[in-house]
Design a protein around this motif. Structure first.
Motif, mmCIF file in Angstrom:
data_model
loop_
_atom_site.group_PDB
_atom_site.id
_atom_site.type_symbol
_atom_site.label_atom_id
_atom_site.label_comp_id
_atom_site.label_asym_id
_atom_site.label_seq_id
_atom_site.Cartn_x
_atom_site.Cartn_y
_atom_site.Cartn_z
ATOM 1 N N ALA A 123 2.434 15.909 0.974
ATOM 2 C CA ALA A 123 3.053 14.587 0.833
ATOM 3 C C ALA A 123 2.063 13.492 1.204
ATOM 4 N N ARG A 124 1.313 13.709 2.255
ATOM 5 C CA ARG A 124 0.320 12.719 2.674
ATOM 6 C C ARG A 124 -0.734 12.510 1.589
ATOM 7 N N LEU A 147 -1.505 7.145 -4.201
ATOM 8 C CA LEU A 147 -0.810 5.949 -4.690
ATOM 9 C C LEU A 147 -1.510 4.665 -4.269
ATOM 10 N N ALA A 148 -2.363 4.750 -3.267
ATOM 11 C CA ALA A 148 -2.930 3.552 -2.643
ATOM 12 C C ALA A 148 -3.709 2.667 -3.615
ATOM 13 N N GLY A 149 -4.285 3.230 -4.633
ATOM 14 C CA GLY A 149 -5.080 2.419 -5.550
ATOM 15 C C GLY A 149 -4.331 1.918 -6.768
ATOM 16 N N THR A 150 -3.038 2.169 -6.855
ATOM 17 C CA THR A 150 -2.285 1.802 -8.057
ATOM 18 C C THR A 150 -1.844 0.338 -8.018
ATOM 19 N N PRO A 151 -1.614 -0.278 -9.179
ATOM 20 C CA PRO A 151 -1.122 -1.662 -9.199
ATOM 21 C C PRO A 151 0.228 -1.816 -8.505
ATOM 22 N N ALA A 152 1.118 -0.828 -8.629
ATOM 23 C CA ALA A 152 2.433 -0.917 -7.980
ATOM 24 C C ALA A 152 2.289 -0.953 -6.467
ATOM 25 N N GLY A 176 12.861 10.833 -4.326
ATOM 26 C CA GLY A 176 12.387 10.146 -5.517
ATOM 27 C C GLY A 176 11.911 8.730 -5.274
ATOM 28 N N VAL A 177 11.559 8.402 -4.032
ATOM 29 C CA VAL A 177 11.079 7.061 -3.677
ATOM 30 C C VAL A 177 9.573 7.119 -3.444
ATOM 31 N N GLN A 178 8.829 6.277 -4.127
ATOM 32 C CA GLN A 178 7.383 6.239 -3.921
ATOM 33 C C GLN A 178 7.064 5.447 -2.653
ATOM 34 N N PRO A 179 6.412 6.083 -1.685
ATOM 35 C CA PRO A 179 6.067 5.358 -0.453
ATOM 36 C C PRO A 179 4.797 4.528 -0.636
ATOM 37 N N ALA A 195 -0.317 -2.074 -4.806
ATOM 38 C CA ALA A 195 -0.870 -3.387 -4.460
ATOM 39 C C ALA A 195 0.216 -4.468 -4.499
ATOM 40 N N SER A 196 1.127 -4.367 -5.470
ATOM 41 C CA SER A 196 2.214 -5.334 -5.559
ATOM 42 C C SER A 196 3.137 -5.244 -4.345
ATOM 43 N N SER A 197 3.441 -4.014 -3.912
ATOM 44 C CA SER A 197 4.274 -3.841 -2.716
ATOM 45 C C SER A 197 3.599 -4.413 -1.485
ATOM 46 N N ARG A 198 2.303 -4.236 -1.388
ATOM 47 C CA ARG A 198 1.572 -4.764 -0.235
ATOM 48 C C ARG A 198 1.651 -6.293 -0.213
ATOM 49 N N ARG A 199 1.550 -6.913 -1.382
ATOM 50 C CA ARG A 199 1.641 -8.380 -1.443
ATOM 51 C C ARG A 199 3.050 -8.861 -1.065
ATOM 52 N N ASP A 200 4.058 -8.072 -1.428
ATOM 53 C CA ASP A 200 5.444 -8.485 -1.173
ATOM 54 C C ASP A 200 5.852 -8.337 0.284
ATOM 55 N N ARG A 201 5.028 -7.738 1.099
ATOM 56 C CA ARG A 201 5.409 -7.539 2.496
ATOM 57 C C ARG A 201 5.555 -8.856 3.261
ATOM 58 N N TYR A 202 4.938 -9.926 2.760
ATOM 59 C CA TYR A 202 5.067 -11.215 3.446
ATOM 60 C C TYR A 202 6.511 -11.691 3.423
ATOM 61 N N LYS A 203 7.321 -11.197 2.458
ATOM 62 C CA LYS A 203 8.696 -11.679 2.317
ATOM 63 C C LYS A 203 9.556 -11.275 3.502
ATOM 64 N N VAL A 204 9.377 -10.060 4.002
ATOM 65 C CA VAL A 204 10.159 -9.654 5.172
ATOM 66 C C VAL A 204 9.669 -10.385 6.416
#
Length: 452
Positions: free
Chosen positions: A373-374, A380-385, A287-290, A387-396
């Motif tokens: 699955a692929r 999912l790649a074009g969704t706002p969620a 149930g986790v969106q990749p 895009a938000s995850s991609r922006r948050d990757r700088y945090k790690v």
């Protein structure tokens, strides 16, 4: 003269360490908000009730945390700094009248009782629980990544697998490594994996892996982090050999380890190294969106027809090419996780579009076993969620920068995988402590700490 000496002695005896530490000092904030007494209870069975008293395990933990919080990587230098620094003495419960532990005694306790009790992971998880109970962790959107950390091993001491037994005659570390392989390494979560016969390994630290990063080669480990995007709290830590395939395996273990904490994330962000079909399918099943780019070579066709131009007929389990010819299932791929579909020589001979399709006698397609699955993840790649995850990757990435630049863990001090894992747990604990006390110092309510 006697009167002056009396006044000086009076001033000296009225000196209190407690009065010298500012209210906003990091160590005072940690001491105020975090109770470390659970370590003493956890290690009680490892201390004898008779004989010469040992170092209090809580004092030992506080000493170690000072080293990681302030980037003091040498244990010998750490004890020297504690001897001279008032705030360090105060935090570690060592008064001016007390002797700082001897380096050898400190090291023996740190590598003995603490390791026997496997307490470093428990300390890390206790601080994570504290972050959760304080309301700091949101837990809905997570990010995973790994960074290369240089091993304490010379790049010039490389040996082949065949030389292990010979080197073990003069190297205690290699002897221990071979013994662990025989016993399936009960100390660590997974047994050390020997390199392929054609690979090289270190005679100094056999668990380290030869890695090339940014043009620099050497023996190294991966420090893998699973973080909460909202708070940048590190929820999971895994030390692994610096091999590409270990990143997704570490991510699985960390996600499984946070489940008992009550965390069930909605999404996971990561880079393309985690984009294998197997890992993506595993996430979707939980149930986790990749929010992860798919490892995909569909378009690497040299300008010829891509697989999107072949139509799948599920009732026939076949793909139809642009010319209308069927490519039927032939066999499972011998090494990759998928199936091979192909046309025949007769179908492709004389086809007017053959030059745009294949340079061979007939066209073949490889279809991944986890293709559904692929496809889901691609959507999912074009969704706002996403895009938000991609922006948050700088945090790690910022946490890894802090790890190497401020905590100075760009190179590990100890050798062997479990020793390296302990260093990574302590470093992550120090990073989480900083965020926790900063959060609590802003006037947030402080719940009771549970040590059960």
């Amino acid at each position: 003269m006697m009167g002056q000496q009396s006044r000086e002695e009076s001033l000296f005896y009225s000196f209190r360490l407690e009065d010298q530490i500012p209210e906003t000092h990091l160590l005072r904030l940690i001491d105020r908000h975090v109770d470390f007494s659970f370590v003493r209870e956890r290690l009680q069975s490892f201390y004898s009730q008779t004989g010469r008293p040992s170092i209090d395990p809580e004092v030992l933990l506080r000493l170690l945390l000072v080293g990681y919080l302030y980037g003091i990587t040498s244990e010998r230098r750490l004890l020297e700094e504690v001897r001279m620094h008032l705030a360090y003495r105060w935090f570690t419960r060592l008064s001016l009248a007390q002797e700082v532990p001897d380096h050898s005694t400190f090291s023996k306790n740190r590598h003995g009782r603490f390791r026997q009790a496997s307490v470093f992971r428990e300390i890390f998880e206790e601080i994570v629980r504290r972050c959760m109970s304080a309301g700091l962790v949101e837990g809905r959107h997570l990010t995973v990544d790994g960074t290369v950390v240089q091993a304490n091993a010379s790049p010039h001491r490389r040996i082949s697998r065949e030389q292990l037994v010979e080197v073990a005659q003069v190297s205690r570390t290699v002897r221990e490594y071979l013994a662990d392989l025989e016993q399936q390494n009960p100390v660590a979560d997974t047994p050390p994996e020997p390199p392929p016969a054609s690979g090289t390994m270190s005679a100094t630290d056999p668990d380290a892996t030869w890695a090339v990063k940014w043009g620099r080669a050497g023996f190294a480990y991966f420090d893998n982090y699973l973080i909460d995007n909202a708070s940048r709290v590190i929820l999971g830590v895994e030390a692994t050999p610096a091999r590409f395939r270990h990143e997704a395996l570490a991510a699985r273990r960390m996600l499984e380890q946070v489940e008992p904490l009550g965390l069930h994330p909605e999404s996971l962000g990561a880079d393309k190294a985690y984009g294998s079909g197997e890992f993506l399918a595993w996430l979707l099943a939980r149930g986790v969106q990749p929010h992860i780019p798919v490892i995909d070579r569909r378009h690497q066709t040299g300008g010829r027809f891509t697989r999107e131009q072949f139509r799948y007929a599920p009732d026939e389990n076949a793909y139809y090419c642009p010319a209308g010819q069927p490519l039927r299932y032939r066999r499972a791929h011998p090494t990759a996780h998928g199936a091979i579909y192909s046309a025949t020589v007769g179908q492709c001979r004389g086809c007017p579009q053959k030059k745009r399709c294949t340079p061979g006698p007939f066209r073949k397609l490889f279809v991944h076993a986890e293709e559904p699955a692929r496809q889901t993840v691609r959507a999912l790649a074009g969704t706002p969620a996403y895009a938000s995850s991609r922006r948050d990757r700088y945090k790690v990435e910022a946490l890894f920068a802090e790890l190497k630049q401020r905590l100075r863990v760009g190179r590990v001090r100890l050798r062997r995988l479990w020793n390296v894992g302990e260093q990574f747990y302590l470093a992550a604990t120090a990073q989480n402590l900083k965020r926790l006390v900063q959060f609590l110092a802003r006037g947030q309510p402080v719940p009771t700490l549970s040590t059960s």
